[in-house]
Design a protein around this motif. Structure first.
Motif, mmCIF file in Angstrom:
data_model
loop_
_atom_site.group_PDB
_atom_site.id
_atom_site.type_symbol
_atom_site.label_atom_id
_atom_site.label_comp_id
_atom_site.label_asym_id
_atom_site.label_seq_id
_atom_site.Cartn_x
_atom_site.Cartn_y
_atom_site.Cartn_z
ATOM 1 N N LEU A 108 -26.815 -83.363 51.707
ATOM 2 C CA LEU A 108 -28.218 -83.367 52.115
ATOM 3 C C LEU A 108 -28.978 -84.542 51.517
ATOM 4 O O LEU A 108 -29.869 -85.104 52.138
ATOM 5 N N GLY A 109 -28.643 -84.947 50.292
ATOM 6 C CA GLY A 109 -29.237 -86.130 49.687
ATOM 7 C C GLY A 109 -30.720 -86.009 49.410
ATOM 8 O O GLY A 109 -31.289 -84.917 49.385
ATOM 9 N N ASN A 110 -31.378 -87.183 49.231
ATOM 10 C CA ASN A 110 -32.794 -87.197 48.846
ATOM 11 C C ASN A 110 -33.727 -87.539 49.993
ATOM 12 O O ASN A 110 -34.947 -87.581 49.818
ATOM 13 N N GLY A 111 -33.187 -87.792 51.173
ATOM 14 C CA GLY A 111 -34.025 -88.055 52.337
ATOM 15 C C GLY A 111 -34.480 -89.493 52.493
ATOM 16 O O GLY A 111 -35.132 -89.829 53.485
ATOM 17 N N THR A 112 -34.171 -90.357 51.533
ATOM 18 C CA THR A 112 -34.549 -91.763 51.640
ATOM 19 C C THR A 112 -33.544 -92.501 52.514
ATOM 20 O O THR A 112 -32.339 -92.441 52.253
ATOM 21 N N LYS A 113 -34.035 -93.197 53.536
ATOM 22 C CA LYS A 113 -33.139 -93.940 54.420
ATOM 23 C C LYS A 113 -32.850 -95.306 53.810
ATOM 24 O O LYS A 113 -33.693 -96.199 53.794
ATOM 25 N N GLU A 114 -31.660 -95.455 53.288
ATOM 26 C CA GLU A 114 -31.218 -96.699 52.678
ATOM 27 C C GLU A 114 -29.700 -96.697 52.628
ATOM 28 O O GLU A 114 -29.063 -95.662 52.812
ATOM 29 N N ALA A 115 -29.128 -97.875 52.382
ATOM 30 C CA ALA A 115 -27.679 -97.948 52.257
ATOM 31 C C ALA A 115 -27.245 -97.220 50.993
ATOM 32 O O ALA A 115 -27.830 -97.407 49.928
ATOM 33 N N SER A 116 -26.234 -96.371 51.128
ATOM 34 C CA SER A 116 -25.715 -95.664 49.957
ATOM 35 C C SER A 116 -24.846 -96.595 49.131
ATOM 36 O O SER A 116 -24.399 -97.650 49.604
ATOM 37 N N GLU A 117 -24.597 -96.196 47.896
ATOM 38 C CA GLU A 117 -23.755 -97.016 47.030
ATOM 39 C C GLU A 117 -22.372 -97.227 47.632
ATOM 40 O O GLU A 117 -21.788 -98.294 47.527
ATOM 41 N N GLU A 121 -21.486 -97.474 50.713
ATOM 42 C CA GLU A 121 -21.404 -98.295 51.927
ATOM 43 C C GLU A 121 -21.979 -99.694 51.768
ATOM 44 O O GLU A 121 -21.864 -100.518 52.688
ATOM 45 N N LYS A 122 -22.584 -99.989 50.617
ATOM 46 C CA LYS A 122 -23.213 -101.306 50.457
ATOM 47 C C LYS A 122 -22.221 -102.442 50.659
ATOM 48 O O LYS A 122 -22.564 -103.488 51.199
ATOM 49 N N GLY A 123 -20.989 -102.236 50.237
ATOM 50 C CA GLY A 123 -19.980 -103.270 50.393
ATOM 51 C C GLY A 123 -19.616 -103.549 51.836
ATOM 52 O O GLY A 123 -19.013 -104.596 52.146
ATOM 53 N N ASN A 124 -19.977 -102.635 52.745
ATOM 54 C CA ASN A 124 -19.642 -102.824 54.159
ATOM 55 C C ASN A 124 -20.652 -103.691 54.904
ATOM 56 O O ASN A 124 -20.379 -104.146 56.014
ATOM 57 N N ILE A 125 -21.831 -103.891 54.300
ATOM 58 C CA ILE A 125 -22.905 -104.578 55.018
ATOM 59 C C ILE A 125 -22.472 -105.958 55.497
ATOM 60 O O ILE A 125 -22.607 -106.312 56.668
ATOM 61 N N SER A 126 -21.947 -106.752 54.579
ATOM 62 C CA SER A 126 -21.574 -108.117 54.958
ATOM 63 C C SER A 126 -20.359 -108.150 55.884
ATOM 64 O O SER A 126 -20.164 -109.114 56.624
ATOM 65 N N ILE A 127 -19.575 -107.082 55.863
ATOM 66 C CA ILE A 127 -18.357 -107.055 56.680
ATOM 67 C C ILE A 127 -18.642 -106.685 58.127
ATOM 68 O O ILE A 127 -18.094 -107.304 59.055
ATOM 69 N N VAL A 128 -19.511 -105.717 58.361
ATOM 70 C CA VAL A 128 -19.701 -105.209 59.726
ATOM 71 C C VAL A 128 -20.961 -105.732 60.402
ATOM 72 O O VAL A 128 -21.104 -105.610 61.621
ATOM 73 N N ARG A 129 -21.884 -106.317 59.646
ATOM 74 C CA ARG A 129 -23.040 -106.940 60.286
ATOM 75 C C ARG A 129 -22.689 -108.363 60.716
ATOM 76 O O ARG A 129 -21.627 -108.886 60.373
ATOM 77 N N LYS A 130 -23.589 -108.989 61.439
ATOM 78 C CA LYS A 130 -23.312 -110.310 62.005
ATOM 79 C C LYS A 130 -24.311 -111.360 61.507
ATOM 80 O O LYS A 130 -25.359 -111.039 60.949
ATOM 81 N N SER A 131 -23.940 -112.599 61.729
ATOM 82 C CA SER A 131 -24.788 -113.750 61.418
ATOM 83 C C SER A 131 -24.952 -114.596 62.682
ATOM 84 O O SER A 131 -24.190 -114.462 63.646
#
Length: 333
Positions: free
Chosen positions: A260-269, A271-281
Motif C-alpha cells: 500500500l505504501g505512503n501514497g506519494t507518486k515517485e520512483a521507488s528505490e 526501480e530508480k536504476g531502471n529510469i536511464s535504461i527504459v526511458r529515451k533521449s
C-alpha cells in the motif's frame, strides 16, 4: 494500529468447551502471526431463551434436535478457563481478546485486563451493553453485520456519549459462509466517509481472498474465524480457516500492507536504476551536419535515457545543430 493491519484470529467457540483445544488454537494463531486470538464470553442463560432456535447454518453443522441454548451451554468458557487462556496468550506473545454478550461478561473481561472491547454484530442494538462498553473508556471494535448505516450511527453515539474515545467499525456479513455476492466491501468506505471512523472487516466467507482484498481497501482490522480442523463437531468449524490457511491469510495481508505504501507518486528505490535504461533521449535519426536545422525528420527518440529528455522536443526542433552528429548520437543542445 496505524499502518499495521491488526489481525484477529477468531477462535470463537471452536474450542468446543475444551481448554486444551483452546490452547492449541492459541498456538496456531501465534504461529500464523496473528496479533490477537479472540474467544467468546457468555452464559447461555443470559444470552438466549431456552426454546430459541438455531440459525440455519447451525442446523446443518450441529444436532437439529438441539436448541440454541443447549448448543451454547456446551460451548461456555469457565472463569478458570478464561484466566488460563489469558495467561497462555501472554506466554505466546499474542493478545487475548474475547467477545462479551452481556454486561456481566463485559465487566468480567475488563477485570481480567483485556485492552480492547470487541462487540459482536448481534449486540449493535443492545443499548445496555453499548452503554456499559462506553463506560469502560477502552478502545471499542464494533462489528456491524445485519445493520443499517443509521443503526451503526446510533450505536456509535451511545458508545461515545458514555465515554468511548476510540471506536473502530468492522463491516461484516453474519451468514456462515457468506456468499461472495453479499460481501459488499465498499461499505467500509461508506462507513468511513459517513461516520469519520476507522474501519475494518470481519470475514465469514470461505477462503482467504476477501480479507486480503479488505486490507487492500484500507481495513485497519481484519477478523477471521479459524479452527484446528473443519471436520470437528460444532457450529462454526466449516466456515473457518485451518491453521495453514490462517497463516497464508496473514502473510497475504502483510504483503498487501507493505504494498500500500505512503501514497506519494515517485520512483521507488528498487526501480530508480531502471529510469536511464527504459526511458529515451533525443537522438539523431540520421547523420546531421553542423548548422543543419533540427527537424522531425532528422531527430527521433531512443533508449537509453541518459541524454536530453524527449519532453524538451519542442525546444530542440528548429534549432541549428551545434556540431556534426552520427545516427543514434544523442543531441546535446
Amino acid at each position: 494500529m496505524g499502518d499495521h493491519v491488526f489481525i484477529i484470529a477468531e477462535a470463537g467457540v471452536n474450542h468446543n468447551g475444551d481448554v486444551e483445544t483452546a490452547k492449541r488454537l492459541v498456538d496456531a494463531a501465534a504461529e500464523a502471526g496473528a496479533d490477537a486470538v479472540k474467544f467468546q464470553t457468555f452464559k447461555a442463560e443470559k444470552l438466549v431463551c431456552r426454546n430459541a432456535q438455531k440459525a440455519a447454518y447451525q442446523m446443518v453443522t450441529t444436532d437439529q434436535e438441539e436448541t440454541q441454548f443447549d448448543m451454547l451451554k456446551k460451548l461456555e468458557l469457565t472463569t478458570e478457563m478464561h484466566e488460563l487462556l489469558a495467561a497462555y496468550c501472554k506466554q505466546k506473545n499474542v493478545m487475548f481478546l474475547s467477545t462479551p454478550f452481556d454486561t456481566d461478561s463485559l465487566r468480567y473481561l475488563v477485570k481480567l485486563g483485556v485492552g480492547i472491547v470487541k462487540l459482536p454484530s448481534g449486540e449493535i442494538t443492545n443499548y445496555p451493553l453499548l452503554r456499559e462498553a462506553g463506560k469502560t473508556q477502552k478502545r471499542i471494535i464494533l462489528s456491524t453485520g445485519m445493520s443499517t448505516l443509521e443503526e451503526v450511527r446510533e450505536a456509535v453515539k451511545v458508545l461515545k456519549d458514555n465515554g468511548s474515545e476510540e471506536v473502530i467499525l468492522l463491516h461484516c456479513n453474519t451468514q456462515y459462509p457468506t456468499p461472495y455476492g453479499d460481501v459488499n466491501l465498499r461499505v467500509m468506505r461508506t462507513m468511513q466517509k459517513e461516520l469519520g471512523l476507522p474501519v475494518g472487516y470481519s470475514d465469514h466467507t470461505q477462503g482467504i481472498e476477501i480479507p486480503i482484498a479488505a486490507a487492500a481497501l484500507g481495513a485497519v482490522v481484519i477478523e477471521k474465524h479459524f479452527t484446528l480442523d473443519k471436520n470437528m463437531e460444532g457450529p462454526d468449524h466449516r466456515a473457518s480457516l485451518e491453521p495453514d490457511e490462517l497463516k497464508r491469510m496473514v502473510e497475504g495481508i502483510r504483503r498487501v500492507e507493505q504494498a500500500l505504501g505512503n501514497g506519494t507518486k515517485e520512483a521507488s528505490e528498487s526501480e530508480k536504476g531502471n529510469i536511464s535504461i527504459v526511458r529515451k533521449s533525443i537522438v539523431a535519426a540520421r547523420a546531421v551536419k553542423k548548422g543543419e536545422r533540427l527537424t522531425e525528420k532528422n531527430l527521433t527518440t531512443k533508449r537509453p535515457g541518459t541524454g536530453l529528455n524527449p519532453m524538451r522536443w519542442n525546444e530542440v526542433i528548429g534549432k541549428a545543430a551545434d556540431r556534426d552528429y552520427e545516427a543514434d548520437e544523442m543531441i546535446l543542445i
